[in-house]
Write a protein that holds these residues in place. Structure first.
Motif, PDB file in Angstrom:
ATOM      1  N   SER A  45      26.707  23.811 -84.390  1.00  0.00           N
ATOM      2  CA  SER A  45      26.124  22.562 -83.897  1.00  0.00           C
ATOM      3  C   SER A  45      24.870  22.874 -83.095  1.00  0.00           C
ATOM      4  O   SER A  45      24.707  23.988 -82.577  1.00  0.00           O
ATOM      5  CB  SER A  45      27.134  21.824 -83.016  1.00  0.00           C
ATOM      6  OG  SER A  45      28.289  21.512 -83.744  1.00  0.00           O
ATOM      7  N   PRO A  46      23.993  21.873 -82.895  1.00  0.00           N
ATOM      8  CA  PRO A  46      22.805  22.103 -82.058  1.00  0.00           C
ATOM      9  C   PRO A  46      23.237  22.423 -80.646  1.00  0.00           C
ATOM     10  O   PRO A  46      24.031  21.702 -80.062  1.00  0.00           O
ATOM     11  CB  PRO A  46      22.044  20.767 -82.137  1.00  0.00           C
ATOM     12  CG  PRO A  46      22.517  20.118 -83.376  1.00  0.00           C
ATOM     13  CD  PRO A  46      23.951  20.535 -83.532  1.00  0.00           C
ATOM     14  N   ARG A  55      34.037  39.834 -83.477  1.00  0.00           N
ATOM     15  CA  ARG A  55      34.841  39.554 -84.672  1.00  0.00           C
ATOM     16  C   ARG A  55      34.358  38.304 -85.386  1.00  0.00           C
ATOM     17  O   ARG A  55      34.577  38.140 -86.595  1.00  0.00           O
ATOM     18  CB  ARG A  55      36.309  39.409 -84.279  1.00  0.00           C
ATOM     19  CG  ARG A  55      36.923  40.720 -83.729  1.00  0.00           C
ATOM     20  CD  ARG A  55      38.377  40.547 -83.346  1.00  0.00           C
ATOM     21  NE  ARG A  55      39.198  40.204 -84.493  1.00  0.00           N
ATOM     22  CZ  ARG A  55      40.517  39.949 -84.462  1.00  0.00           C
ATOM     23  NH1 ARG A  55      41.150  39.976 -83.277  1.00  0.00           N
ATOM     24  NH2 ARG A  55      41.208  39.666 -85.530  1.00  0.00           N
ATOM     25  N   MET A  56      33.667  37.381 -84.681  1.00  0.00           N
ATOM     26  CA  MET A  56      33.227  36.129 -85.292  1.00  0.00           C
ATOM     27  C   MET A  56      31.795  36.228 -85.877  1.00  0.00           C
ATOM     28  O   MET A  56      31.353  35.307 -86.576  1.00  0.00           O
ATOM     29  CB  MET A  56      33.256  35.005 -84.257  1.00  0.00           C
ATOM     30  CG  MET A  56      34.670  34.717 -83.718  1.00  0.00           C
ATOM     31  SD  MET A  56      35.754  34.116 -85.008  1.00  0.00           S
ATOM     32  CE  MET A  56      35.073  32.500 -85.305  1.00  0.00           C
ATOM     33  N   VAL A  57      31.125  37.333 -85.598  1.00  0.00           N
ATOM     34  CA  VAL A  57      29.726  37.462 -86.089  1.00  0.00           C
ATOM     35  C   VAL A  57      29.641  37.394 -87.613  1.00  0.00           C
ATOM     36  O   VAL A  57      28.807  36.661 -88.159  1.00  0.00           O
ATOM     37  CB  VAL A  57      29.087  38.754 -85.558  1.00  0.00           C
ATOM     38  CG1 VAL A  57      27.772  39.051 -86.284  1.00  0.00           C
ATOM     39  CG2 VAL A  57      28.862  38.657 -84.072  1.00  0.00           C
ATOM     40  N   ALA A  63      24.554  31.459 -90.803  1.00  0.00           N
ATOM     41  CA  ALA A  63      24.224  30.164 -90.207  1.00  0.00           C
ATOM     42  C   ALA A  63      23.352  30.343 -88.981  1.00  0.00           C
ATOM     43  O   ALA A  63      22.391  29.584 -88.752  1.00  0.00           O
ATOM     44  CB  ALA A  63      25.490  29.406 -89.866  1.00  0.00           C
ATOM     45  N   LEU A  64      23.709  31.361 -88.129  1.00  0.00           N
ATOM     46  CA  LEU A  64      22.914  31.591 -86.933  1.00  0.00           C
ATOM     47  C   LEU A  64      21.480  32.058 -87.269  1.00  0.00           C
ATOM     48  O   LEU A  64      20.488  31.616 -86.652  1.00  0.00           O
ATOM     49  CB  LEU A  64      23.618  32.627 -86.047  1.00  0.00           C
ATOM     50  CG  LEU A  64      24.857  32.138 -85.285  1.00  0.00           C
ATOM     51  CD1 LEU A  64      25.582  33.315 -84.634  1.00  0.00           C
ATOM     52  CD2 LEU A  64      24.439  31.098 -84.236  1.00  0.00           C
ATOM     53  N   GLU A  65      21.388  32.980 -88.236  1.00  0.00           N
ATOM     54  CA  GLU A  65      20.043  33.469 -88.610  1.00  0.00           C
ATOM     55  C   GLU A  65      19.173  32.344 -89.152  1.00  0.00           C
ATOM     56  O   GLU A  65      17.974  32.210 -88.822  1.00  0.00           O
ATOM     57  CB  GLU A  65      20.178  34.596 -89.642  1.00  0.00           C
ATOM     58  CG  GLU A  65      20.687  35.905 -89.040  1.00  0.00           C
ATOM     59  CD  GLU A  65      20.798  37.004 -90.082  1.00  0.00           C
ATOM     60  OE1 GLU A  65      20.725  36.659 -91.297  1.00  0.00           O
ATOM     61  OE2 GLU A  65      20.912  38.182 -89.706  1.00  0.00           O
ATOM     62  N   PRO A 102      15.524  38.287 -83.846  1.00  0.00           N
ATOM     63  CA  PRO A 102      16.785  39.055 -83.899  1.00  0.00           C
ATOM     64  C   PRO A 102      18.001  38.117 -83.816  1.00  0.00           C
ATOM     65  O   PRO A 102      17.915  37.043 -83.217  1.00  0.00           O
ATOM     66  CB  PRO A 102      16.682  39.963 -82.681  1.00  0.00           C
ATOM     67  CG  PRO A 102      15.768  39.250 -81.755  1.00  0.00           C
ATOM     68  CD  PRO A 102      14.771  38.540 -82.610  1.00  0.00           C
ATOM     69  N   LEU A 103      19.091  38.576 -84.412  1.00  0.00           N
ATOM     70  CA  LEU A 103      20.302  37.749 -84.381  1.00  0.00           C
ATOM     71  C   LEU A 103      20.912  37.745 -82.975  1.00  0.00           C
ATOM     72  O   LEU A 103      21.283  36.692 -82.461  1.00  0.00           O
ATOM     73  CB  LEU A 103      21.328  38.279 -85.390  1.00  0.00           C
ATOM     74  CG  LEU A 103      22.693  37.584 -85.381  1.00  0.00           C
ATOM     75  CD1 LEU A 103      22.543  36.100 -85.757  1.00  0.00           C
ATOM     76  CD2 LEU A 103      23.657  38.294 -86.333  1.00  0.00           C
TER      77      LEU A 103
END
Length: 732
Positions: A45-46, A55-57, A63-65, A102-103
């Protein structure tokens, strides 16, 4: 605008958590809710910040990138929770490579204490606030740039990297070439350039990409309608190697510049003098002179600029035209005058000066422009024409001019006086108004054939005055042709010879009377004298008969000489006629030696001596020699005919013929009459022999003088113009 402004304290930041394990997620959420709005897991979400454990990366990496790339350059922080003993499967910020953001932006080891968590999240959100502010500024700059891009009057084009395709354009570019935005974006930049300039344009783009910028003013574009427009182009290479072109239409400016250059060259190279003065400066000096002024006056630009034109004036410059120019300048009015000016070398020339004020848009005189033209030749022609007109107006001959059809266009006052017709009565009519009827049609046919053939016509004719009187004229008609050789006018000059004709008639009658009637009377006297000689005895009576016979012979000689006088005036002497004086003197002496064998005659002349005379000179010489023999009181008269150099007051091409005798001399009264050239009732000659000599020599422009011949006798000197053998015509 998606981010929050750093000064907006009424809104809380949002943090989304992606944590594996309920207990860990609940602990973090409980800590962060004190300061932030927390979103728990699920779909991305925004948010202002994202907290994710190791573990969630893998689940949310893409989506994050993608989200971070979309929001770039706004900073969207991601905080990584990394447990102790982790194998480091997620690259840390220092370990990440690539062109995008960067992520992971920050790493916190687990377990996390509240203080460290708040500090790390706070730092990331502070960085975000800064990026939001910078982004807003960037967007504002972008907006302003876009507005400037759209509204500028210069045509702007963006050319793609490595090619000449147009990727962006502004309305001014569309207006310049006449294409819509869509049409222009579908074209290559070279397609808008004139075919003759395309290769130069490609070279220009390459130079800009290498140098980073460039400009040129020698390109032309073609509009959609095919019209050519001159461009001034500036260009700059952008960071992505695309090129921003700024083009300005300078067609009118270049045309104006060419026109200005042409006018400047025309002024500089004009065949007349051109000057410009500045009335705002003292004495209104010249601030510009062209080459024509330099050539006309002899003064260079350096010698003329800064001076008033009056330095060309001099002693012969009249005040009236100068005052006229001064008044016109004082009134700021144009003026044109003609006056004498002086060149640098001191020579005069007639100068036509025209001066005009130059005004600005407000009507104020800012300069004066002057034109100077050398009209010396024209003025000289005008003065010659005025002199000619005065000469014709005051000529003693009648002069009239007709057009090629014979209509009178001009008559002089003498024409009016002799014909009786006024100028108004004559102009527009033909010379037929003078026709007397004494010349036939064939006479006028010959006249027209002659003048229409371009030859001069000379004739004697009889005219009739307006009052009906007849008068005699010697007429000369000269045809006048223009530069193309076409006859345009005829000039007629008529000398009134009425009195001369009467004198000629009187001379003819007198000649006839002397030669015919006198000869007949002399024959009768001589016959009767012969009869008396036979009938009378005694010396005294015979003496009377001798006297009658002597007078009769004298009268007969007088009649013969009248024919000689008539022949003298029958023809004028030709100017180029030359006779051989040497041969002529020898011929006269030989002939008279035979006629008078008792006389001693001698001719002494140099070889090849010539005089400007004709065979009438022989008559004069024969008269002189014979007179010296007949009137000599010696038993053997001696007469010498010779030549001598001219006297000091007649040096040049003259010769003197001398007839010397040893007789009693010419009586003083007759000598004075001949040398003076006129007779009076109290002083006149006794015969016409010496007059025949005087008249003959006068025909050739010569003179006669009489000298003593020591110790006794007379020398008669004939002075004549010398001639050359090349012009000898009809010599005896």
């Amino acid at each position: 605008m998606t981010g929050r402004s750093s000064h907006d304290a009424s809104e809380r930041h949002t943090v989304q958590l992606f944590i594996h394990g309920d207990n860990d997620r609940a602990a973090l959420e409980g800590s962060l809710r004190e300061r932030y709005d927390v979103i728990d897991g699920g779909t991305l979400s925004p948010a202002d910040c994202y907290v994710v454990d190791e573990r969630m990366v893998p689940t949310y990496r893409d989506a994050l990138e993608e989200h971070k790339a979309d929001r770039h350059p706004t900073f969207t922080p991601v905080l990584l929770i990394q447990k102790e003993g982790s194998r480091g499967t997620v690259p840390l910020p220092s370990e990440q490579n690539g062109d995008g953001p960067p992520l992971i932006d920050e790493v916190v080891p687990a377990p996390v204490d509240r203080k460290t968590l708040f500090r790390r999240v706070g730092n990331l959100l502070a960085r975000r606030e800064q990026s939001v502010e910078l982004s807003e500024r960037y967007e504002d700059v972008q907006t302003r740039f876009q507005r400037l891009f759209e509204s500028t009057n210069d045509a702007l084009l963006v050319v793609a990297p490595g090619s000449d395709e147009i990727t962006e354009c502004n309305p001014a570019a569309c207006a310049l070439v006449g294409y819509s935005r869509g049409e222009l974006l579908s074209l290559a930049a070279t397609e808008t350039i004139h075919a003759d300039d395309r290769e130069r344009f490609r070279s220009f783009l390459r130079d800009v990409r290498e140098a980073g910028q460039g400009s040129t003013d020698d390109l032309a574009c073609l509009t959609k309608e095919g019209n050519e427009r001159q461009l001034e182009v500036s260009a700059a290479a952008l960071d992505d190697s695309s090129v921003l072109l700024s083009a300005r239409d300078v067609t009118e400016r270049k045309a104006y510049a060419r026109e200005l250059e042409l006018k400047s060259r025309a002024m500089d190279e004009a065949p007349v003098g051109i000057t410009i003065t500045d009335p705002d400066r003292e004495d209104n000096p010249m601030i510009y002179v062209n080459e024509g002024f330099e050539a006309l006056t002899g003064y260079s630009k350096e010698e003329a600029i800064g001076r008033n034109c009056r330095f060309l004036q001099g002693e012969a410059t009249r005040e009236r035209p100068v005052a006229e120019m001064r008044r016109a300048i004082d009134r700021a009015e144009p003026v044109s005058v003609e006056l004498r000016n002086y060149r640098k070398d001191g020579s005069q020339f007639w100068d036509r000066v025209s001066i005009a004020p130059v005004r600005d848009r407000a009507g104020t005189v800012t300069n004066y422009v002057g034109f100077q033209e050398d009209i010396t030749e024209r003025k000289e022609r005008e003065m010659d024409l005025q002199l000619f007109k005065k000469a014709v107006e005051n000529a003693g001959q009648s002069v009239f001019i007709t057009d090629s059809d014979g209509s009178i266009e001009y008559v002089n006052p003498k024409f009016e006086a002799r014909s009786g017709y006024t100028r108004e009565e004559a102009v527009g009519r033909t010379p037929r108004l003078l026709k007397s009827g004494k010349q036939d049609d064939e006479f006028y046919d010959r006249l027209w054939r002659t003048v229409l053939g371009g030859d001069q016509w000379d004739a004697h004719l009889v005219n009739r005055r307006k009052n009906g009187e007849l008068y005699h004229v010697d007429q000369t008609i000269s045809p006048i042709a223009n530069d193309e050789g076409a006859l345009t006018h005829f000039v007629t000059i008529e000398a009134d010879v009425t009195n001369r004709r009467l004198r000629e008639q009187q001379l003819e009658v007198l000649n006839r009377v002397l030669r015919h009637n006198l000869r007949n009377a002399v024959n009768v006297i001589e016959g009767r004298a012969a009869m008396l000689r036979k009938a009378l005895d005694g010396d005294e009576l015979q003496a009377h008969v001798n006297a009658i016979e002597d007078r009769s012979a004298a009268l007969a000689s007088l009649g013969d000489k009248s024919a000689t006088v008539r022949s003298l005036f029958g023809n004028e002497a030709a100017a180029q006629t030359t006779c051989d004086v040497t041969g002529l003197l020898t011929e006269v002496v030989d002939e008279l030696s035979e006629e008078y064998p008792g006389a001693m005659l001698t001719a002494s002349t140099p070889d090849s001596l010539h005089a400007r005379a004709d065979d009438r000179l022989k008559t004069a010489l024969s008269e002189l020699v014979e007179n010296a023999i007949v009137h000599n009181d010696r038993s053997t008269p001696e007469v010498t005919v010779t030549t001598r150099p001219p006297s000091e007051d007649r040096t040049g091409e003259w010769i003197e013929l001398v007839v010397a005798d040893d007789g009693p001399g010419i009586p003083d009264q007759e000598q004075e009459t001949i040398e003076r050239g006129e007779e009076t009732p109290l002083q006149h000659g006794t015969g016409i022999g010496l007059w025949i000599v005087y008249w003959t020599i006068s025909l050739y422009g010569g003179e006669i003088s009489i000298e003593e011949n020591a110790p006794r006798g007379t020398c008669v000197v004939l002075s004549l113009p010398q001639g050359s053998i090349e012009t000898r015509i009809g010599a005896t």
